[in-house]
Design an enzyme around this catalytic site. Structure first.
Site, PDB file in Angstrom:
ATOM      1  N   TYR A  72      -2.665   3.082  15.078  1.00  0.00           N
ATOM      2  CA  TYR A  72      -2.757   4.224  14.601  1.00  0.00           C
ATOM      3  C   TYR A  72      -3.752   5.171  15.318  1.00  0.00           C
ATOM      4  O   TYR A  72      -3.482   6.294  15.709  1.00  0.00           O
ATOM      5  CB  TYR A  72      -3.149   4.360  13.204  1.00  0.00           C
TER       6      TYR A  72
ATOM      7  N   ARG B  47       0.527  -3.093  -2.509  1.00  0.00           N
ATOM      8  CA  ARG B  47       0.799  -1.794  -2.724  1.00  0.00           C
ATOM      9  C   ARG B  47       1.110  -1.444  -4.374  1.00  0.00           C
ATOM     10  O   ARG B  47       2.043  -0.800  -4.872  1.00  0.00           O
ATOM     11  CB  ARG B  47       1.750  -0.976  -1.969  1.00  0.00           C
TER      12      ARG B  47
ATOM     13  N   ARG C  98      -0.847  12.184  -8.638  1.00  0.00           N
ATOM     14  CA  ARG C  98      -0.698  12.834  -7.305  1.00  0.00           C
ATOM     15  C   ARG C  98      -0.224  14.161  -7.274  1.00  0.00           C
ATOM     16  O   ARG C  98      -0.294  15.029  -6.340  1.00  0.00           O
ATOM     17  CB  ARG C  98       0.090  11.836  -6.450  1.00  0.00           C
TER      18      ARG C  98
ATOM     19  N   ASP D  74      -7.309   3.117   1.567  1.00  0.00           N
ATOM     20  CA  ASP D  74      -6.352   2.939   2.431  1.00  0.00           C
ATOM     21  C   ASP D  74      -6.848   2.351   4.096  1.00  0.00           C
ATOM     22  O   ASP D  74      -7.953   2.679   4.148  1.00  0.00           O
ATOM     23  CB  ASP D  74      -5.522   4.598   3.048  1.00  0.00           C
TER      24      ASP D  74
ATOM     25  N   ARG E 213       3.641   5.080  -5.593  1.00  0.00           N
ATOM     26  CA  ARG E 213       4.758   6.191  -5.985  1.00  0.00           C
ATOM     27  C   ARG E 213       5.734   5.748  -6.893  1.00  0.00           C
ATOM     28  O   ARG E 213       6.545   6.559  -7.726  1.00  0.00           O
ATOM     29  CB  ARG E 213       5.388   6.763  -4.805  1.00  0.00           C
TER      30      ARG E 213
HETATM   31  O1  CP3 Z   1      -2.029  -2.134  -2.690  1.00  0.00           O
HETATM   32  C1  CP3 Z   1      -2.496  -1.242  -3.367  1.00  0.00           C
HETATM   33  O2  CP3 Z   1      -1.945  -0.748  -4.583  1.00  0.00           O
HETATM   34  C2  CP3 Z   1      -3.756  -0.379  -2.963  1.00  0.00           C
HETATM   35  C3  CP3 Z   1      -3.404   0.769  -1.831  1.00  0.00           C
HETATM   36  C4  CP3 Z   1      -3.218   0.692  -0.309  1.00  0.00           C
HETATM   37  C5  CP3 Z   1      -2.526   1.850   0.102  1.00  0.00           C
HETATM   38  N1  CP3 Z   1      -2.395   1.801   1.242  1.00  0.00           N
HETATM   39  C6  CP3 Z   1      -2.489   3.183  -0.646  1.00  0.00           C
HETATM   40  C7  CP3 Z   1      -1.356   4.003   0.028  1.00  0.00           C
HETATM   41  C8  CP3 Z   1      -3.163  -0.375   0.476  1.00  0.00           C
HETATM   42  C9  CP3 Z   1      -3.646  -1.847   0.509  1.00  0.00           C
HETATM   43  C10 CP3 Z   1      -2.670   0.374   1.689  1.00  0.00           C
HETATM   44  C11 CP3 Z   1      -2.837  -0.153   3.035  1.00  0.00           C
HETATM   45  C12 CP3 Z   1      -2.172   0.467   4.188  1.00  0.00           C
HETATM   46  N2  CP3 Z   1      -2.098   1.647   4.465  1.00  0.00           N
HETATM   47  C13 CP3 Z   1      -1.406  -0.234   4.777  1.00  0.00           C
HETATM   48  C14 CP3 Z   1      -1.201  -1.759   5.114  1.00  0.00           C
HETATM   49  C15 CP3 Z   1      -0.315  -2.286   4.056  1.00  0.00           C
HETATM   50  C16 CP3 Z   1       1.341  -2.146   4.391  1.00  0.00           C
HETATM   51  O3  CP3 Z   1       2.193  -1.821   3.733  1.00  0.00           O
HETATM   52  O4  CP3 Z   1       1.445  -2.463   5.415  1.00  0.00           O
HETATM   53  C17 CP3 Z   1      -1.052   0.539   5.952  1.00  0.00           C
HETATM   54  C18 CP3 Z   1       0.096   0.384   7.093  1.00  0.00           C
HETATM   55  C19 CP3 Z   1      -1.492   2.190   5.620  1.00  0.00           C
HETATM   56  C20 CP3 Z   1      -1.548   3.167   6.464  1.00  0.00           C
HETATM   57  C21 CP3 Z   1      -0.601   4.209   5.450  1.00  0.00           C
HETATM   58  N3  CP3 Z   1      -0.962   4.783   4.316  1.00  0.00           N
HETATM   59  C22 CP3 Z   1       0.731   4.753   5.765  1.00  0.00           C
HETATM   60  C23 CP3 Z   1       1.866   4.140   6.686  1.00  0.00           C
HETATM   61  C24 CP3 Z   1       1.118   5.597   4.563  1.00  0.00           C
HETATM   62  C25 CP3 Z   1       2.510   6.512   4.306  1.00  0.00           C
HETATM   63  C26 CP3 Z   1       3.476   5.320   3.434  1.00  0.00           C
HETATM   64  C27 CP3 Z   1       4.247   6.324   2.768  1.00  0.00           C
HETATM   65  O5  CP3 Z   1       5.042   5.789   2.253  1.00  0.00           O
HETATM   66  O6  CP3 Z   1       4.145   7.698   2.879  1.00  0.00           O
HETATM   67  C28 CP3 Z   1       0.034   5.609   3.842  1.00  0.00           C
HETATM   68  C29 CP3 Z   1      -0.212   6.293   2.556  1.00  0.00           C
HETATM   69  C30 CP3 Z   1      -0.429   5.646   1.400  1.00  0.00           C
HETATM   70  N4  CP3 Z   1      -1.447   4.692   1.054  1.00  0.00           N
HETATM   71  C31 CP3 Z   1       0.233   5.716   0.081  1.00  0.00           C
HETATM   72  C32 CP3 Z   1      -0.332   4.876  -0.755  1.00  0.00           C
HETATM   73  C33 CP3 Z   1      -0.183   4.789  -2.489  1.00  0.00           C
HETATM   74  C34 CP3 Z   1       1.300   6.755  -0.456  1.00  0.00           C
HETATM   75  C35 CP3 Z   1       0.584   7.991  -0.462  1.00  0.00           C
HETATM   76  C36 CP3 Z   1       1.041   8.853  -1.447  1.00  0.00           C
HETATM   77  O7  CP3 Z   1       2.083   9.716  -1.081  1.00  0.00           O
HETATM   78  O8  CP3 Z   1       0.740   8.880  -2.448  1.00  0.00           O
END
Ligand code: CP3
Length: 355
Positions: free
Chosen positions: A163, A37, A50, A86, A41
């Protein structure tokens, strides 16, 4: 005819990069590091993007997704980039209605709850509707430092299925386990559809320019070892086995201390260690014939720099200069993490591990 074999001596800067060499357990000049990640943010530049677009719009805009990916990798001076996307994007072509509600995390509006619901999940033979991801990969490759590997990824089938079934994030995975325990046939049918689509998806990412791929099994730690082996392992193994040959697979999960050997047996060139696992013990259990990735506690980045440096040093000492260690956090970086501490960590790993 002139026998020009000069190309024999030209090495590809990506294949020869510390990250790719570590995936193959070859010696490296220092321990490669990237952070799960890493574009997110906690970075003001990301938050600025964003403000203009929603999260899904950002994922679906190849120029912006590439910009965010490249910016984070270059700014942090990490040893690999990961494509901005994602794990839940694949649920859309599978027939699910995905939304990222503001401040609420992901939502699926038509979750799969019953065996009959499983039948409406599509069996995909083609994942062209995720073209925007492949295009983002091509544009990232074009803009990224020529020696920096780009990681593609997907969710592991258990985490994606959780999910799809829960309709969002979950604490106890009640709906997921209920389906698993009441109708194993329907469970396996769902997992097969997710796994099959994931193989097509990863291989299209590789064709577009991804140099390695990571499987994220973020919530697999909610399962007993026996349930993992019965309901999950064959499906993760299917994906890993069918990834384009020669492309390293990183297999990551959290809460996996009780299933580490089973996860390893599912496959992967590099096995992820979360921060709860003692690094030396974890690598020993996995076996030194596999590479490992990890495993600083993401919350350590909220402490003082001295503490962070010390924790990083402990992990590097436990790795003992063995080839095949990729430094990372034990899970994704958290939104409020101070950027200066992240920069300091990357610098420290490079310095301390220089050989
Ligand atoms: O690593 C990176 O920089 C690449 C991008 C990436 C994102 N999601 C961007 C994202 C990767 C590799 C993921 C994978 C992902 N997505 C996982 C597995 C990784 C982990 O941390 O376990 C999971 C479980 C998800 C599902 C998901 N996507 C959730 C639960 C959320 C909400 C999280 C939150 O904090 O709100 C997301 C959204 C998400 N995916 C964001 C980002 C940067 C935040 C979105 C935003 O508000 O900008």
């Amino acid at each position: 005819m002139i026998n020009d074999n000069s190309t024999d001596t030209i090495t590809n800067p990506i294949d020869d990069s510390p990250f790719m060499r570590a995936c193959r357990r070859e010696p490296t000049p220092y321990t490669p590091v990237w952070l799960m990640r890493q574009a997110g943010r906690y970075m003001s530049e990301y938050r600025a993007v964003r403000e203009r677009v929603s999260f899904l719009e950002l994922c679906k805009n190849p120029d912006l997704a590439a910009e965010v990916t490249v910016y984070a990798a270059h700014r942090l001076n990490v040893d690999a980039a990961i494509i901005f996307a994602d794990i839940l994007l694949i649920t859309e072509p599978l027939g699910l209605e995905l939304e990222f509600a503001k401040g609420d995390g992901p939502k699926i509006h038509n979750p799969v709850r019953t065996p009959a619901d499983v039948n409406r999940v599509r069996h995909l033979e083609d994942v062209s509707s995720l073209d925007y991801v492949y295009e983002a990969i091509r544009r990232t490759r074009a803009a990224l430092r020529k020696d920096l590997p780009l990681i593609g990824f997907c969710g592991a089938p258990f985490t994606v299925a959780s999910y799809i079934i829960e309709g969002g994030s979950s604490r106890n995975f009640i709906h997921t386990k209920r389906l698993m325990y009441t109708d194993a046939g329907a469970w396996h049918a769902l997992m097969e559809r997710v796994a099959h689509a994931s193989v097509l998806y990863l291989n299209r990412q590789i064709e577009a320019g991804a140099n390695a791929v990571q499987l994220f099994d973020s919530w697999v730690g909610c399962l007993s070892a026996e349930d993992y082996r019965t309901y999950v392992q064959p499906h993760s193994a299917y994906i890993i086995k069918h990834v384009t040959k020669g492309v390293p697979v990183l297999h990551f999960g959290t809460g996996t201390a009780t299933i580490l050997e089973d996860m390893r047996d599912a496959g992967g060139d590099v096995i992820g260690l979360d921060w709860r696992i003692d690094f030396a013990d974890g690598w020993r259990r996995i076996g030194f014939d596999r590479a490992v990735q990890g495993n600083l506690d993401p919350v350590a980045l909220f402490a003082e720099p001295d503490f962070i440096i010390n924790q990083a040093r402990k992990i590097l000492i436990a790795a003992a200069n063995r080839p095949g260690h990729i430094f990372n956090l034990g899970h994704g970086i958290l939104p409020e993490t101070p950027v200066d501490n992240v920069l300091r960590l990357i610098e420290t790993v490079h310095e301390i591990s220089a050989r």
